[in-house]
Enzyme design. Structure first.
Site, mmCIF file in Angstrom:
data_model
loop_
_atom_site.group_PDB
_atom_site.id
_atom_site.type_symbol
_atom_site.label_atom_id
_atom_site.label_comp_id
_atom_site.label_asym_id
_atom_site.label_seq_id
_atom_site.Cartn_x
_atom_site.Cartn_y
_atom_site.Cartn_z
ATOM 1 N N HIS A 1 0.823 -1.213 0.000
ATOM 2 C CA HIS A 1 0.000 0.000 0.000
ATOM 3 C C HIS A 1 0.861 1.268 0.000
ATOM 4 O O HIS A 1 2.059 1.233 0.297
ATOM 5 C CB HIS A 1 -0.899 0.011 1.233
ATOM 6 C CG HIS A 1 -0.105 -0.053 2.505
ATOM 7 N ND1 HIS A 1 0.525 1.046 3.059
ATOM 8 C CD2 HIS A 1 0.198 -1.105 3.293
ATOM 9 C CE1 HIS A 1 1.166 0.689 4.147
ATOM 10 N NE2 HIS A 1 0.993 -0.620 4.312
ATOM 11 N N GLU B 1 -2.537 -7.703 6.828
ATOM 12 C CA GLU B 1 -1.187 -7.631 7.391
ATOM 13 C C GLU B 1 -1.049 -8.514 8.632
ATOM 14 O O GLU B 1 -2.040 -8.850 9.293
ATOM 15 C CB GLU B 1 -0.845 -6.182 7.740
ATOM 16 C CG GLU B 1 0.522 -5.959 8.370
ATOM 17 C CD GLU B 1 1.718 -6.366 7.503
ATOM 18 O OE1 GLU B 1 1.812 -7.538 7.101
ATOM 19 O OE2 GLU B 1 2.586 -5.507 7.263
#
Length: 179
Positions: A8, A81
């Protein structure tokens, strides 16, 4: 099949060099710009499937790509994550954090995951992508720690070198996935 992985765009915690993990925070203005630059790269690569982590920073990054190339985003919980438990929000250079990070079977305290748990998710995701998206060019929009583990499917990585590899925000890495 071509499989691309990206991290990201930048968040405030990335900028401050603190552990983010599952803490759900948005992109900074710089992160949004990085996502737009990634979108141009994704267009040039011929991406026809976008799969993103459910965390907002990955969703915002994927949205920039989706807006540019007109491909919908598939949200995938396996791509989330690593959970760093009590270490989320701590300085990335904290010696205790670094010790846990180097011990593959040790769970982070406070409900965190071990690297082996992340590997189970990463490898399951790769098998799922092979089954469900064969013949397509896929972009996975995820996170740094997850990406480090994900990469081990394709490249043998000795334990001593594992935590030395670092994926920059919106850096797109190409892999060839045998169908």
């Amino acid at each position: 099949m071509k499989l691309y992985y990206t991290r990201h765009g930048e968040t405030v915690w990335n900028h401050r060099d603190v552990v983010c993990g599952r803490t759900d925070i948005p992109l900074t203005e710089k992160g949004q710009q990085q996502a737009l630059e990634l979108a141009a790269q994704a267009e040039a690569a011929g991406i026809d499937v976008i799969i993103a982590s459910p965390l907002i920073r990955a969703q915002q990054t994927a949205q920039a790509v989706s807006d540019r190339i007109g491909v919908p985003i598939l949200t995938e919980p396996l791509l989330i994550e690593q959970c760093f438990g009590d270490f989320e929000g701590c300085d990335r250079h904290n010696p205790q954090y670094l010790d846990y990070k180097r011990n593959f079977f040790r769970r982070f305290p406070g409900g965190g995951e071990s690297l082996v748990m992340v590997a189970q998710r990463a490898y399951s995701l790769i098998e799922k992508v092979k089954r469900e998206h064969a013949g397509h060019t896929v972009l996975l929009v995820g996170h740094g720690a997850f990406g480090r583990v994900f990469r081990t499917w394709f490249l043998d990585t000795p334990n001593a070198q594992f935590d030395q590899w670092y994926l920059k925000n919106c850096q797109m890495v190409e892999f060839e996935l045998e169908e």
